[in-house]
Design an enzyme around this catalytic site. Structure first.
Site, PDB file in Angstrom:
ATOM      1  N   SER A 263       0.858  -1.178   0.000  1.00 18.48           N
ATOM      2  CA  SER A 263       0.000   0.000   0.000  1.00 18.48           C
ATOM      3  C   SER A 263       0.891   1.223   0.000  1.00 18.48           C
ATOM      4  O   SER A 263       1.957   1.218   0.613  1.00 18.48           O
ATOM      5  CB  SER A 263      -0.874  -0.018   1.255  1.00 18.48           C
ATOM      6  OG  SER A 263      -1.274   1.291   1.586  1.00 18.48           O
ATOM      7  N   ARG A 302     -24.592  -9.883 -45.114  1.00 19.80           N
ATOM      8  CA  ARG A 302     -23.496  -9.425 -44.244  1.00 19.80           C
ATOM      9  C   ARG A 302     -23.993  -8.165 -43.560  1.00 19.80           C
ATOM     10  O   ARG A 302     -24.477  -7.249 -44.229  1.00 19.80           O
ATOM     11  CB  ARG A 302     -22.206  -9.172 -45.033  1.00 19.80           C
ATOM     12  CG  ARG A 302     -21.470 -10.469 -45.401  1.00 19.80           C
ATOM     13  CD  ARG A 302     -20.431 -10.277 -46.498  1.00 19.80           C
ATOM     14  NE  ARG A 302     -19.561  -9.172 -46.200  1.00 19.80           N
ATOM     15  CZ  ARG A 302     -18.898  -8.454 -47.133  1.00 19.80           C
ATOM     16  NH1 ARG A 302     -19.035  -8.760 -48.410  1.00 19.80           N
ATOM     17  NH2 ARG A 302     -18.149  -7.454 -46.775  1.00 19.80           N
TER      18      ARG A 302
END
Lengths: 441, 441, 441, 441
Positions: A263, A302
Site C-alpha cells: 500500500s 453481411r
C-alpha cells in the site's frame, strides 16, 4: 496473449489467409502456378506494411481488409506484376478478417488451454495434499458445518474440468475457415468454389464449415460465452481466496513477493492483488459477452454494426480471460495455506458448527423435526450464554436421554463429519486424470 | 413453457425431488421401508399446498424450500407420523431448489427441442423449394450481388443446426442432480452418501455429477448462454424477414391472419408482429444471460445473492426463448414468399448488382486490380447517368476489348452467377438429415 | 410495487389515458360534449374487461392496445353508441401503451421515493448514534486503519442522497405524456393536435414533451439506468452488512425474527436473508438496464422489437429495485450493531492497523519515504514474531529516536486517528437535512 | 479522445493531482513552503517517467499509483531531497487514480460537448431546410402515413438535447475530487483534512464532494450510463440513415469520399461506413455500462475487483461514444438528401399511406369504428387488385356517400396531412436555441 492480439499479429493472420488462398487457388488451378509463391513471399508483416497508414485508411474504408489488400497488391506487384492480379482472388473483406480472427483465436485458445492444464494439474496436487485438512464450510457467508480444504479445492477443479470440456467443443465449432466471397456464394470462383475452400481450409489447418457464416455469428458469440464461463470459474476461486485471506479469517494467503500487494500509505498491508485482477476481469467479461450475444440478429447476407462490434470485443475478452488465468496460476502455484487458522476458525463458534451433526445423531432416535427443535433450542442457549455447545448438550436431558457422553464427544470431531467428501474428491481427481495423461502432464 | 415454469410446477418439481429422495433412502436402507410410500404420496401439489402462504414465508425464510419442507412434513405427519421424521433427510434447501430447477429445465429443453426440430425440418423443405429462386444479396444493408432465396434459408438452418448440437452438449452437462447436504459433504448421511446419490439420480433419471455444485454455477450460466445463442439465431431470422417485408422490398410476408398485425389507426397496415416478438426477445435475453455470467464468482460453499439471482432469471430466459421459437415456427410454417418481387429488386439497380461478375470476367484477362478500376468507373457512369449497366459496359472499349456481346449478356443472368450455392445448400441439408431421420421426421 | 405493475393496473393506466383523452378532446371541441363522460365511465377495469382474452388477442395483434380499444369501444357503445365512435380518437396504440407505462412509473417512483426517504432518515439517525463508535476500516478486504461506524453509514447515505437528486431529474424528464398519433404528427387531429396534447397532459398531470418520442426511447433507458444506480447503492449496503455479519467478524446482524434466515438442516444458522435478496437484485438489474440501453437504436418513426422489449423490462426493474429498497429499510430499521465486536476486531492485528498512524508521526521527523521503510520493517517483525506492534515500536531505536513512549502510546487510540471523519459526517448530514425538512420528516 | 485516454495522459493527470496536492498542502501549512514548487516541477510526464516500467510494476503492486509515486519521489528527491519527503502526503493510491480519471473525464466531456453542440447546431439547420419535405413515415418497418423529413430530424435533435441536459447534470455530480487517505478519514492530516481538501479541489477546479467516495462508485456508473444514453441516441440516427440509404429506398446517403465505403470485391458498392461504426459502438457500450453498474456493490472502505474493473471500462466507453459522435458529425454535416426519392416512396403504395387520412375524414361522418371497417376493406381491395387507392375510394359508395371527389382528392396531398408537425419542429428548435445562444453558436 497481448502478442496474439497485437496489431501486427492481427495483420499477420490476415496475411496468412491471403497466402493460403493463393496456395489453394494455385493448387486447384484457379490462378497460374507462379502466383502462390509470389504472394506468399509478400505475406509477412515485417516492416513491409505501414500499420498507422492502414489504421487511418481502415476508418474511411470501413474495414482493415480493404487498405491491407491494396498495400499487399502493390507489394506483390513490385516483384511480380502478373501475380499481383490474383491477390485476394474471389475473397471478400470479411473472409480475410474473419479467418484472421479465427486464426488468432486458435493461438489464443492454445495458450489458454496450456495454462488451464497447468492450473488443473496443480490443483489436483493441492487436493491430494489437503484432502484431510479440516476447515469450516460457510454458506450464505456464515459458518455452517465442517468440511475439508481439499474438498473446496475439488469444487474449483470440478468447474475447471467442465470448462476444459467446453473448450474442446468450442474449438470444433469455432476454428473454421470463412470463405464465401462477396455475399456467400463464391460466385466469382464459378464451379471451383468448394475445391478452393477445401484446399484453403487444409492449408490453414482449419475445419471447413458447411457454408460461409458471414451473418451467422453464433460462433463468435459462443466463443465469448465460453470465455465468460471460464473467467467466472476463475472468479469463484478469487472470491474464495480473498474471503479466506481476510485479516479476520487468514486461512490462506496469496503468494508473497517483493513489492507485491503493498500500500502506498499502510506499511503493514499485503493486498490480494491477483484476486483483484481476476475479480475485475470477471466483472468485465459478462458485459462484453452480452454485447456479442446482442449483436447476433444481423442484417441480410453481411450485417451492419453487429459484425463490426466483434472486432475489438473478442480480443478484449481473450485478454481478460488470459490475464485472469495467469493470475490464477500464480495463486494456485504459490498459495500459502494455514491449516492452524482453519482449525481456529472451526473452534470459533464454540462448537455450534457441529449442530447439524448433533441434530442428525438425535434424529436417528426421535426423528428430524423433533431433533431440529431440540438442537435449535440448545444452539440458542449456547449463543446467548456464550457456553460451549458441547457443554450445553451434555446438560440437556432431552439430548442425554438419547446420546451418551461418548457419542456426544465423537460429534465434535470434524474429521468424523465429512460424509462423502473423500469419495467426491476421488471422483473429481479421476475425471481430471485421463486427459492429463493424454497430455503427458 | 408457461406451464413448465408456473408456480405450481416449480413446487411439484421440488416435491419430485423429495419423493425420489425418500425412495432412494429407503432403497439404500437409510430410512425405514415404509417411508418412501408415505412421503411420495404427499408429494403432489394438488390443493394440498398453500402457494400464497409458501410465497410469504419464503421471503422471510430466504428461500422456498424451508416453508415447503415444513408444509410437507406436516402433511406426511398427518397420515404417518413415523415417516414425517424422514422428510428431506440429509438434504439442504439448495439441493431441492436446484434439482427442481434442473427438472424444470429438462421439461423446457424437451419442449424447445421439439419445436426446434419442427423449425429445422420445415426450413429444410423451404430450402428445397426455393433453391433456384434468385434474389439479390445485401451486404452492409446495400444491394451486392445475386444469390438464391434458398441459400439465405440455408444460412438460417445452418445456425440452428449448430444450436441443436449445443443443446445436446448442454443437456449432458446441465441435467444433473444436486445433492450435497448442508455444505456439500453429505455428512449427515455418513458413509451412505454416494449410494443414496446414485439411487436418487437414477430415480430422477438425471446424471450424477462428480460432486455437488452448490457454489459452482457454470451449469446454469451455460444454460443461459446456450438459450441466448439460440434466441440470437432466431433473431437473425426475424431481422431478415422484417427487412425483406418492408413496404419498399416486400419479398416475403409473415403469415396473414384475422386481427393479426393490424393497426389501431392505420387500416392498411399489416405489421410483422412475430418478428417484433422475436426481436424483442433477442434484445432481452443477452442482458439476462450476462446476469447469470456475472453471478458466477459466488462465496464459499454456498453463496449469497448470486445463487438467488438465478431463481427468476433462468425461467425468464426459457420463456423468452420458447416464445421466440414458437413465433419462428409460425413464420417458417406460414411464410409468404414473393419470387417476382425478388426479381424486381434484382433489377432495381439497372444491372449494377452484376458489377462483380463483370469485374471477375474482365479480371481473367487483365487481372483483378485493373478490372476493379474499369468496372468501378463504369459503375460510376451508370449511377450518375441512370443508364443500364449492361449498356454502359457494351459502350466501354476497355471492356469490349476483352469480352464480346454474348459474354457480356451472359453476365447478367443471376442463375449463372451463384457459384457454390447449390453445394452449400446440399452440405447444410445433409447435416440436417441424419438427426431428422433418427427422430422420425 | 406488485400492485402498481399488476396486469389490472397496467390496463387501468391505459384506460386512464383513454378517459383523459376523451376529456381533453371534449374540452378542445374535437369531439362532441357528451363523449367525455360516456367514455370516462367505461374506463374502469373492475370486472368489465376480460384480462385473459385481452392477453390472447394481444399476442396476435402485436400489442395490448388494439384488443383493449376494441373491448372499450364495445363497452362504451353499449351505453352510448354515439360516444363509441370517438374512443381512442386520434391516438395510436403506442400513445396509450407508453403513457400508461409512464403513469405506472409515476406511481412506482412515488413509492420508491417514500421508502428511500425513510431509509435516508433512519440512516441519519444511526449516523448520529454511531458517529463515535470506532471500528477497523478495510480496504482490498484487509484490515487497514481505524474508522468510525458512523462514517461507514455516512458513505451509504451520501450515495443515497445522490440517488435522491437523480430521482428528481429523472422524474422531470420521464414523467411526460406520449401523444403523436399514427406516426408522430397528430395528423388526424388537424390543427388541434397541440391544444389536445396540452389538455391531455394537464388532465393526467404529466409534463408535455417538446414532441412525441415513439422511437426515441432514452427516457425509458434513463429510468432503467437510474434504478440500476439506486439498486447498486443498496447492493453496497448489503455487501457491507453481509461482510460484517460473517461469523468471524460479527460486527452487525440483520434483524432477527421468527423463522427468519433459518436453515432447513443447520439449527444454529441465522442467514442474512435481506442482504441475499438485495444482492440478488443488484446482480439482476444491470443486465436488465443494459437491455434497455441496447434497444435504443430503433427503426424509423416507431420501431420493431426494441420498443416491445421495454414492456416487461421496465416493470421488472422497478420490482427488483423496490424489493431491494424494502429489504434495505428492514435492515437499517432493525440493524443489530455490536460495538464490542468492532473493538475486538480493531485489536485483532495486535496494533498493526495503527501502522499508518505510526508512519505519519515518524514522517513528520524523517520524511515519508524513510518512515514508510522503518514502519514496514517493524510491521514485518510484528507479523512474523506475533509480538504486539506497540512493543515492537518501543523496542525500535529508529522509532524511539523520534517519538517518546507517550507519543507512541497515543498512536494506538483509534478515536485519536479519525482525521476529518466528524466533519465528513456533518457535511453528509447537512446535505440530507434540507430536503428532509421539506418533506416533514 | 485517444489523446485524452493515452497512457501518458493518464499518468499526467495523476501527476496533476500530486502537484495540486503539494500546492494545497503548502498553502494550508501542512508541508514546508518550498515543497510545492519542487514537486510541481517534477510532475510532468515528458520523458522523465518510464511508462513500460510503470506498467510492469503496476501489475505486481496492484495499481499504477504505487510505482508512480515511487518514481516521482525519486525524481523529486534528486533535485530536492527535503521535498521528496512530502510527495503524495496524506493521500492513498485510490485518491490519485480516481482524481486522475475524473480529470481525464473532464477533458473528455469537454470534447464531447463541443462535438455534440456542433451536431445539434447542424441538425437545427437541416431541420429548417427540410421542414416542408414530405416523406413516408414508417412504423414496425412498414410504410404508415406521410410525415416530413424535417420532423424526423427533429426527433433526433430532441433526444440529443436531452442528452445535453444530462451532460450538465452528470458534470456537476461526477467532476469532483477524490481525497480520503488510507480509508476515507484523512486521518494522516489530523485536523487539516478539510482545509487541504478544499484547497486541492480549488487548485484542480473540481467540486469538493461531501465526503470521499472510495467504495461508492455511482458517479462512475452514472457517467457510463450517460454515455450509453448518448451513444444510443446516435445509434438511432445511424439506424435511420442506414435504413433510408438501402438500395431500395435511397432517400439519403452518407457523404461520399475517395475510398470511402468501397468494397474489395464489388466495384459499385458505397457502404454506410459511418453508420456501421456508430451502430457497432451502440452495440458495445450497453454491455460496458452494465459492467460498471454491476460493480457497484463494493466491499467495505475500498473494494476488491469492482473498482479495478473501472480502469479500462470508463476510457473504453468514452472512446466509443466519442467515435460515434465524430462519425455522427460527419453524417449530419455531409448528408446527401434525396427529396425526389422520398416522394417516389410516398407513391409506392398507390395511395395506401393515406388510408388513415381517409378513415379520419370518414370517421367525422360515421364514427371511427365504422370508418375503420370501410377503409380496411378498401385497403384490402386496393392491395389485392393493385388498383390505386384513390380510385378504389372513388368507386366505393360507402365512401362517396360521405365525401365528394374534391374532398377525396385533397386527402392525397401529403403536405395537408402533417398535423402538428410544424409546431413540434418549432418546439424542438426553440429548446435548442437558448443554449446555443449562450454558447455563441
Amino acid at each position: 496473449m497481448d502478442r496474439v492480439f497485437s496489431d501486427s499479429s492481427r495483420l499477420q493472420r490476415m496475411l496468412d489467409f491471403e497466402a493460403a488462398l493463393a496456395v489453394a487457388e494455385t493448387r486447384i488451378g484457379v490462378v497460374p502456378p507462379a502466383v502462390a509463391a509470389a504472394i506468399s513471399r509478400a505475406c509477412r508483416v515485417d516492416d513491409q506494411f505501414d500499420l498507422d497508414d492502414l489504421a487511418r485508411k481502415a476508418a474511411s474504408a470501413g474495414n482493415l481488409a480493404i487498405p491491407m489488400v491494396k498495400q499487399l497488391t502493390e507489394l506483390v506487384g513490385r516483384a511480380n506484376p502478373e501475380a499481383a492480379r490474383y491477390v485476394h482472388w474471389g475473397a471478400t473483406s470479411q473472409d480475410v478478417i474473419d479467418t484472421g480472427l479465427v486464426l488468432q483465436s486458435r493461438d489464443a485458445l492454445n495458450l489458454i488451454e496450456g495454462v488451464l492444464n497447468r492450473v488443473c494439474s496443480r490443483l489436483a496436487k493441492l487436493i491430494e495434499h489437503y484432502r484431510h485438512t479440516p476447515m469450516v464450510a460457510r454458506t450464505w457467508m456464515m459458518q455452517a458445518v465442517p468440511t475439508l480444504f481439499g474438498l473446496k479445492l475439488a469444487c474449483w477443479l470440478d468447474a475447471l474440468l467442465r470448462d476444459r470440456s467446453r473448450l474442446q467443443e468450442v474449438r470444433g465449432r469455432v476454428l473454421v475457415c470463412q470463405f464465401g466471397g462477396a455475399a456467400g456464394t463464391l460466385a466469382s470462383l464459378g464451379e471451383k468454389g468448394i475445391a478452393v475452400s477445401e484446399a484453403l481450409a487444409a492449408e490453414l489447418q482449419l475445419n471447413l464449415p458447411a457454408m460461409p457464416w458471414h451473418a451467422q455469428r453464433d460462433r463468435m458469440a459462443e466463443l465469448g460465452a465460453f470465455l465468460a464461463l471460464l473467467t467466472g470459474s476463475l472468479g469463484k476461486i478469487a472470491r474464495d481466496v480473498s474471503l479466506q485471506m481476510q485479516t479476520e479469517i487468514r486461512e490462506v494467503s496469496e503468494p508473497a513477493g517483493e513489492g507485491r500487494g503493498g500500500s502506498s500509505t499502510m506499511p503493514q498491508k499485503r493486498n490480494p492483488v491477483a484476486c483483484a485482477a481476476i475479480l475485475a476481469a470477471s466483472t468485465r467479461v459478462p458485459g462484453l459477452a452480452s454485447s456479442l450475444l446482442s449483436s447476433l440478429p444481423q442484417e441480410h447476407e453481411r450485417g451492419l454494426g453487429g459484425w463490426q462490434s466483434e472486432w475489438e470485443t473478442v480480443p478484449e475478452i481473450f485478454r481478460l480471460t488470459a490475464g485472469a488465468l495467469d493470475r490464477s496460476a500464480e495463486i494456485v502455484e504459490g498459495l500459502e495455506v494455514h491449516p492452524s487458522e482453519m482449525l481456529r476458525n472451526l473452534d470459533l463458534s464454540h462448537g455450534l458448527v457441529f449442530a447439524e451433526a448433533a441434530m442428525m445423531a438425535l434424529a436417528a432416535h426421535v426423528g428430524k423435526p423433533e431433533a431440529h427443535g431440540i438442537i435449535e433450542a440448545a444452539s440458542h442457549r449456547a449463543l446467548t450464554s456464550g457456553q460451549n455447545f458441547r457443554e450445553v448438550l451434555l446438560a440437556d436431558p432431552l439430548v442425554t436421554a438419547q446420546l451418551d457422553r461418548d457419542q456426544i464427544d465423537r460429534l465434535f470431531d470434524p474429521l468424523r463429519y465429512t460424509g462423502s467428501a473423500q469419495q467426491f474428491i476421488d471422483r473429481v481427481l479421476s475425471e481430471s486424470r485421463p486427459r492429463m495423461k493424454e497430455e503427458g502432464t
